[in-house]
Write a protein that holds these residues in place. Structure first.
Motif, PDB file in Angstrom:
ATOM      1  N   PRO A 383       0.867  -1.100   0.450  1.00 28.79           N
ATOM      2  CA  PRO A 383      -0.087   0.429   0.044  1.00 28.79           C
ATOM      3  C   PRO A 383       1.012   1.559   0.474  1.00 28.79           C
ATOM      4  CG  PRO A 383      -0.849  -1.576   1.325  1.00 28.79           C
ATOM      5  CD  PRO A 383       0.303  -2.053   0.697  1.00 28.79           C
ATOM      6  N   LEU A 384       0.399   2.155  -0.399  1.00 25.77           N
ATOM      7  CA  LEU A 384       1.197   3.201  -0.676  1.00 25.77           C
ATOM      8  C   LEU A 384       2.195   3.903  -1.584  1.00 25.77           C
ATOM      9  CD1 LEU A 384       1.005   4.874   2.796  1.00 25.77           C
ATOM     10  CD2 LEU A 384      -0.897   5.097   1.203  1.00 25.77           C
ATOM     11  N   THR A 385       2.439   2.671  -2.372  1.00 27.58           N
ATOM     12  CA  THR A 385       3.308   2.651  -3.372  1.00 27.58           C
ATOM     13  C   THR A 385       1.909   2.473  -4.960  1.00 27.58           C
ATOM     14  OG1 THR A 385       2.999   0.252  -3.623  1.00 27.58           O
ATOM     15  CG2 THR A 385       4.959   1.177  -2.239  1.00 27.58           C
ATOM     16  N   LEU A 386       3.797   3.100  -6.185  1.00 24.78           N
ATOM     17  CA  LEU A 386       2.929   2.913  -7.298  1.00 24.78           C
ATOM     18  C   LEU A 386       2.391   1.474  -7.938  1.00 24.78           C
ATOM     19  CD1 LEU A 386       2.228   4.596 -10.027  1.00 24.78           C
ATOM     20  CD2 LEU A 386       4.747   4.791 -10.447  1.00 24.78           C
ATOM     21  N   GLY A 387       3.880   0.598  -7.552  1.00 19.45           N
ATOM     22  CA  GLY A 387       2.599  -0.942  -8.150  1.00 19.45           C
ATOM     23  C   GLY A 387       1.140  -1.083  -7.340  1.00 19.45           C
ATOM     24  N   PHE A 388       0.984  -0.767  -5.725  1.00 23.58           N
ATOM     25  CA  PHE A 388      -0.349  -0.578  -5.404  1.00 23.58           C
ATOM     26  C   PHE A 388      -1.384  -0.286  -5.997  1.00 23.58           C
ATOM     27  CE2 PHE A 388      -3.680  -0.151  -2.519  1.00 23.58           C
ATOM     28  CZ  PHE A 388      -4.235  -0.822  -1.921  1.00 23.58           C
ATOM     29  N   GLU A 463       0.282   9.893  -3.559  1.00 21.04           N
ATOM     30  CA  GLU A 463      -0.329  11.447  -3.884  1.00 21.04           C
ATOM     31  C   GLU A 463      -0.820  10.437  -5.970  1.00 21.04           C
ATOM     32  OE1 GLU A 463      -2.707  13.704  -5.775  1.00 21.04           O
ATOM     33  OE2 GLU A 463      -2.515  13.792  -3.541  1.00 21.04           O
ATOM     34  N   PRO A 464      -1.845  10.425  -5.802  1.00 23.28           N
ATOM     35  CA  PRO A 464      -1.587   9.554  -7.330  1.00 23.28           C
ATOM     36  C   PRO A 464      -3.056  10.111  -7.973  1.00 23.28           C
ATOM     37  CG  PRO A 464      -2.574   8.332  -5.871  1.00 23.28           C
ATOM     38  CD  PRO A 464      -2.604   9.307  -5.138  1.00 23.28           C
ATOM     39  N   SER A 465      -3.455  11.620  -8.147  1.00 26.51           N
ATOM     40  CA  SER A 465      -4.286  12.015  -8.412  1.00 26.51           C
ATOM     41  C   SER A 465      -4.198  12.730 -10.032  1.00 26.51           C
ATOM     42  CB  SER A 465      -4.605  13.551  -7.504  1.00 26.51           C
ATOM     43  OG  SER A 465      -3.768  14.026  -7.341  1.00 26.51           O
ATOM     44  N   LEU A 466      -2.852  12.859  -9.806  1.00 26.52           N
ATOM     45  CA  LEU A 466      -1.964  13.567 -11.182  1.00 26.52           C
ATOM     46  C   LEU A 466      -1.932  12.594 -12.004  1.00 26.52           C
ATOM     47  CD1 LEU A 466      -1.664  15.687 -13.228  1.00 26.52           C
ATOM     48  CD2 LEU A 466       0.830  16.012 -11.488  1.00 26.52           C
ATOM     49  N   LEU A 467      -1.677  11.781 -11.383  1.00 27.62           N
ATOM     50  CA  LEU A 467      -1.167  10.574 -12.778  1.00 27.62           C
ATOM     51  C   LEU A 467      -2.103   9.460 -13.324  1.00 27.62           C
ATOM     52  CD1 LEU A 467       1.409   8.072 -13.673  1.00 27.62           C
ATOM     53  CD2 LEU A 467       0.520   6.875 -11.439  1.00 27.62           C
ATOM     54  N   LEU A 468      -3.717   9.621 -12.437  1.00 27.98           N
ATOM     55  CA  LEU A 468      -4.476   8.889 -12.624  1.00 27.98           C
ATOM     56  C   LEU A 468      -5.085   9.388 -13.714  1.00 27.98           C
ATOM     57  CD1 LEU A 468      -5.644   7.401  -8.815  1.00 27.98           C
ATOM     58  CD2 LEU A 468      -4.418   6.165 -11.066  1.00 27.98           C
TER      59      LEU A 468
END
Length: 483
Positions: A383-388, A463-468
């Motif tokens: 959790p809290l990683t890009l892989g997750f 903080e994945p919002s921009l990537l998503l």
């Protein structure tokens, strides 16, 4: 000045291919290894600037342009172009620590082949035709074989790994070229022909696409077509491992995803293509996971972990939905960043590739240990990683498409990854330091790129919002703008 900038931006896809090729041509005049490394790094920094600008314009809704030269940007292609170019920039900079792997006269050729490989994969990400796409993929593969083989001047095992790649690539190349010819005969020369009309010969188009997908799966190391990955990654040098792991495998997966997006947009062949992707994906989830559990070589373990992650990518693509393609884009990006962190962190071990070389690494080289740990956590899907994030998006896309069992595939990969990635972390922090010594000279220049990758693996997961949002925008334009 403004007109010049706009001209450059309008021709960004062409520059993404042309700049690395121009740098490769200049490389042949480089007097030595250090000057070749500096030229390669500057070339990739310039190319990455062009790629990031193009991606930002995609995110802002700027229209696509047909730039000629057989290139046509689309959502998946622009994403692939940006990610693989940025990763290649990190690889080029980090390679400065590995110059002694090559003979002084061989280094310029190694960097030139690396730039050719990057240019060809960029061409595959942006090509407008099936034949151009196939030619670009084959050029990239042969350049990658050359990068692996040039390490053989110091380690003859690298020649064996390169030979395995060449043999596998010959089979894949035949499949790819025949598949491209069948697809052209059944649907048309351009990729968009599949989406704009009913294929005149859907049977030939479906068979051709199946052959192309199988060929690209072999080049990406997707099980059960991954026999070359263990020998190649286990025997090449540090620069070769970075180039093949962070660029070659990742770019091949992007290429597979791109042609799959066009195929899934053609109702006449979408079901057949989905079955091919799904079958390969499920197999690649299971087999490499078991192989990674028993691996005793750091690089082989990373190669098998990548193959397991590739299985999740194929399952996501098999959904054929924008959510599935967005999940696949996130997963491939996570794979590339984790590979950069793992291989970059392991570079401090020099020629010691066994898992026991990691024993006590946190005390011998704390920053190297941080890079390895971040890469392992991302591979694990913690959790809290890009892989997750990538695996969670697969679950969302699968459940949204009625594929509840997709969560099972994620669980299988994650449970196996907890074991083999956990072994890496346990050795780094909880084992007594072994006899293997860290090579500080190797680690000086590799430190920056590997830590950048490690920071991205954790930071984007937080903080994945921009990537998503960017992944959703790219997936919505997977085959180009709506007519």
């Amino acid at each position: 000045m403004t007109d010049a900038i706009e001209l450059i931006r309008a021709n960004a896809p062409l520059l993404g291919v042309g700049l690395p090729l121009f740098g490769a041509a200049l490389m042949l005049a480089a007097p030595g290894a250090r000057s070749a490394w500096a030229l390669a790094s500057l070339t990739m920094l310039a190319t990455a600037t062009v790629a990031v600008d193009l991606a930002m314009r995609l995110a802002s809704g700027a229209p696509f342009l047909s730039v000629g030269a057989g290139l046509r940007p689309d959502g998946v292609g622009v994403w692939a172009f940006t990610v693989q170019t940025c990763l290649a920039t990190l690889v080029a900079i980090g390679a400065g620590a590995m110059l002694r792997e090559f003979h002084q006269r061989a280094a310029p050729f190694a960097f030139a082949l690396f730039l050719v490989m990057v240019a060809a994969w960029n061409a595959a990400a942006l090509s407008a035709s099936f034949i151009g796409f196939a030619a670009a993929v084959e050029t990239a593969w042969l350049a990658g074989v050359g990068v692996a083989a040039l390490h053989g001047d110091r380690d003859r095992g690298a020649l064996s790994g390169a030979l395995r790649m060449l043999t596998a690539g010959g089979v894949a190349g035949a499949l790819l070229l025949v598949g491209a010819a069948l697809t052209v005969r059944g649907a048309g020369a351009d990729l968009t022909a599949l989406t704009e009309q009913q294929p005149p010969a859907p049977g030939a188009a479906a068979l051709g696409m199946g052959m192309m997908i199988a060929a690209l799966a072999l080049k990406a190391g997707v099980a059960p077509l991954h026999a070359w990955t263990g020998p190649a990654f286990g025997r090449v040098g540090g620069f070769g491992a970075l180039a093949l792991g962070a660029i070659g495998v990742v770019a091949a997966l992007f290429a597979l995803l791109r042609v799959s997006a066009y195929a899934m947009a053609a109702p006449a062949i979408a079901v057949s293509v989905s079955h091919v992707l799904l079958t390969l994906g499920v197999i690649s989830v299971v087999i490499p996971s078991m192989q990674a559990v028993g691996a005793v070589n750091v690089r082989r373990l990373a190669a098998y972990a990548a193959a397991a992650q590739a299985g999740c990518v194929l399952v996501s693509a098999a959904l054929g939905s924008p959510a599935g393609f967005a999940a696949a884009l996130v997963q491939i990006t996570a794979l590339g960043i984790a590979a950069m962190a793992l291989f970059g962190g392991a570079a401090s071990l020099g020629q010691a590739h066994g898992l026991d070389a990691l024993d006590g690494l946190a005390r011998r080289a704390p920053l190297s240990a941080l890079a390895v740990t971040a890469g392992a956590l991302s591979v694990m899907g913690a959790p809290l990683t890009l892989g997750f994030l990538g695996r969670w998006r697969l679950i969302e896309a699968g459940v949204g498409g009625g594929w509840w069992w997709a969560a099972g595939a994620v669980i299988v990969v994650s449970l196996a990854a907890v074991f083999y990635a956990g072994r890496l972390i346990e050795r780094v922090y909880f084992r007594r330091a072994g006899a293997a010594a860290v090579e500080p000279n190797l680690w000086r220049l590799t430190l920056g790129p590997a830590l950048v990758a490690a920071t991205l693996a954790i930071g984007v997961g937080l903080e994945p919002s921009l990537l998503l949002r960017a992944a959703d925008a790219a997936a919505a334009l997977a085959t180009g703008p709506a007519p």
